[in-house]
Design an enzyme around this catalytic site. Structure first.
Site, PDB file in Angstrom:
ATOM      1  N   GLY A  68     -45.426 -55.155  17.715  1.00 42.28           N
ATOM      2  CA  GLY A  68     -46.560 -55.698  18.471  1.00 42.28           C
ATOM      3  C   GLY A  68     -46.319 -57.104  18.995  1.00 42.28           C
ATOM      4  O   GLY A  68     -47.257 -57.825  19.338  1.00 42.28           O
ATOM      5  N   THR A  70     -45.027 -58.091  21.812  1.00 40.70           N
ATOM      6  CA  THR A  70     -45.394 -58.266  23.226  1.00 40.70           C
ATOM      7  C   THR A  70     -46.877 -58.638  23.326  1.00 40.70           C
ATOM      8  O   THR A  70     -47.259 -59.549  24.085  1.00 40.70           O
ATOM      9  CB  THR A  70     -45.154 -56.948  24.008  1.00 40.70           C
ATOM     10  OG1 THR A  70     -43.882 -56.421  23.642  1.00 40.70           O
ATOM     11  CG2 THR A  70     -45.210 -57.160  25.495  1.00 40.70           C
ATOM     12  N   HIS A 133     -36.567 -62.397  16.454  1.00 41.90           N
ATOM     13  CA  HIS A 133     -36.552 -61.298  15.478  1.00 41.90           C
ATOM     14  C   HIS A 133     -35.732 -61.711  14.242  1.00 41.90           C
ATOM     15  O   HIS A 133     -35.494 -60.896  13.356  1.00 41.90           O
ATOM     16  CB  HIS A 133     -35.889 -60.052  16.069  1.00 41.90           C
ATOM     17  CG  HIS A 133     -36.736 -59.288  17.052  1.00 41.90           C
ATOM     18  ND1 HIS A 133     -38.094 -59.173  16.947  1.00 41.90           N
ATOM     19  CD2 HIS A 133     -36.380 -58.566  18.154  1.00 41.90           C
ATOM     20  CE1 HIS A 133     -38.556 -58.423  17.941  1.00 41.90           C
ATOM     21  NE2 HIS A 133     -37.540 -58.048  18.696  1.00 41.90           N
TER      22      HIS A 133
END
Ligand code: A3P
Length: 318
Positions: A68, A70, A133
């Site tokens: 999620g 984005t 990430h």
């Protein structure tokens, strides 16, 4: 090729030879500092670990892939820029959220670039939004020791796994069936995995330093977006005034950043923010529990067992 570039490439190759490796989605992935790192971005990660200086005004949005991020980028960009841009003229209407909140490891520190984000003049553009990430332990020391804020979004592993499989097969290059990919996921051998180590790293930090790390769940954001958008705004130091709340600004931001709205924008239908990935692949169904349509009972059983084992005593549940 400059002498300096040659040295970087040589030492990169030496490092790769020394690391455990396995097959990943777009080539080999290497076990670097305890996580499986795609070979293509290992150099970028080493570079940003060395050069990126987090400042107090920086905000870092983090997640494992397909959790999620984005959506989180669209929301935080809109919250922090609402004075600069009206919602009818926001760059979000013409740019993908990943362009507005760039990845440190895929974009900013790619191609041997060292971006000029450390200079004091840049700080005047505060807040600066970045994303990653990379697991918490592997973030540069300056992230941990400055007052920069970190917002982590996680998603239940079943939906995250299914979402990634669709993303990667949609981009046409994943050679695994859902079952094979689920097995890799359970082994922890996926880009930026193991999944549980990633989430636990940020979870623990959010418990120890709640003023620094905000831990959000995709499912909770879906369930009560108004509450969580207000919480996000307070956390990043841009709380909504009573006047704004009365005018419905919170709801307008939620509507602007909804999957339905972003998915229909021309830039997200036909654009690309990285050469390899189409923007449209970042917007699919956005449903909680879609995994029931894709995972067999045995896959679910296996993953449940792994997650229970790995997350027991952490206080984190899905
Ligand atoms: P699904 O594949 O389940 O639909 P990420 O942004 O971390 O890459 O995660 C992608 C997932 O988030 C996809 O899930 C995608 O549809 C969903 N998503 C993208 N934009 C969203 C939005 N604005 N609101 C809710 N979910 C969104």
């Amino acid at each position: 090729m400059s002498e300096e570039t040659k040295i970087v490439i040589d030492s990169h190759e030496q490092l790769l030879l020394s690391l455990p490796k396995t097959n990943g989605w777009l080539g080999d992935i290497y076990l670097y500092q305890g996580f499986w790192c795609p070979s293509k971005i290992l150099t970028n990660i080493i570079s940003l670990q060395k050069h990126y200086q987090a400042h107090d005004q920086h905000i870092l949005l983090a997640s494992t892939p397909k959790s999620g991020l984005t959506w989180l980028k669209a929301l935080v960009f809109s919250i922090t820029n609402r004075v600069t841009y009206t919602l009818s003229a926001t760059p979000l209407l013409t740019s993908n959220p990943h362009e507005l909140v760039p990845f440190l490891e895929f974009t900013l520190y790619a191609h041997n670039k060292i971006p000029e984000i450390n200079s004091t003049s840049d700080i005047s553009l505060s807040p600066r939004l970045f994303s990653t990430h990379i697991p918490y332990v592997s973030l540069p020391e300056s992230v941990k020791h400055s007052n920069c804020r970190v917002i982590y979004i996680c998603r239940n592993p079943f939906d995250s796994l299914v979402s990634f499989w669709h993303f990667a097969t949609g981009e046409g290059r994943l050679k695994y069936t859902m079952e094979e990919y689920a097995e890799k996921f359970c082994e922890g051998e996926v880009g930026f995995g193991p999944f549980w180590d990633h989430i636990l790293g940020f979870w623990k930090e959010s418990l120890e330093k709640p003023e620094k790390v905000l831990f959000l769940k995709y499912e909770n954001l879906k369930e009560d977006p108004v509450f969580h958008v207000k919480k996000l705004a307070e956390f990043v130091g841009f709380p909504f005034s009573l006047e704004e709340e009365k005018q419905g600004v919170v709801e307008e931001i939620i509507k602007l950043c909804s999957l339905k709205n972003l998915k229909e924008l021309e830039v997200n239908k036909n654009g690309k923010f990285m050469p390899n990935f189409r923007n449209k692949s970042y917007f699919r169904k956005g449903e909680v529990g879609d995994w029931v349509n894709h995972l067999s009972p045995s896959m679910v059983e296996r993953l449940k067992k792994v997650m229970q084992e790995k997350l027991s005593n952490s206080g984190l549940t899905f």
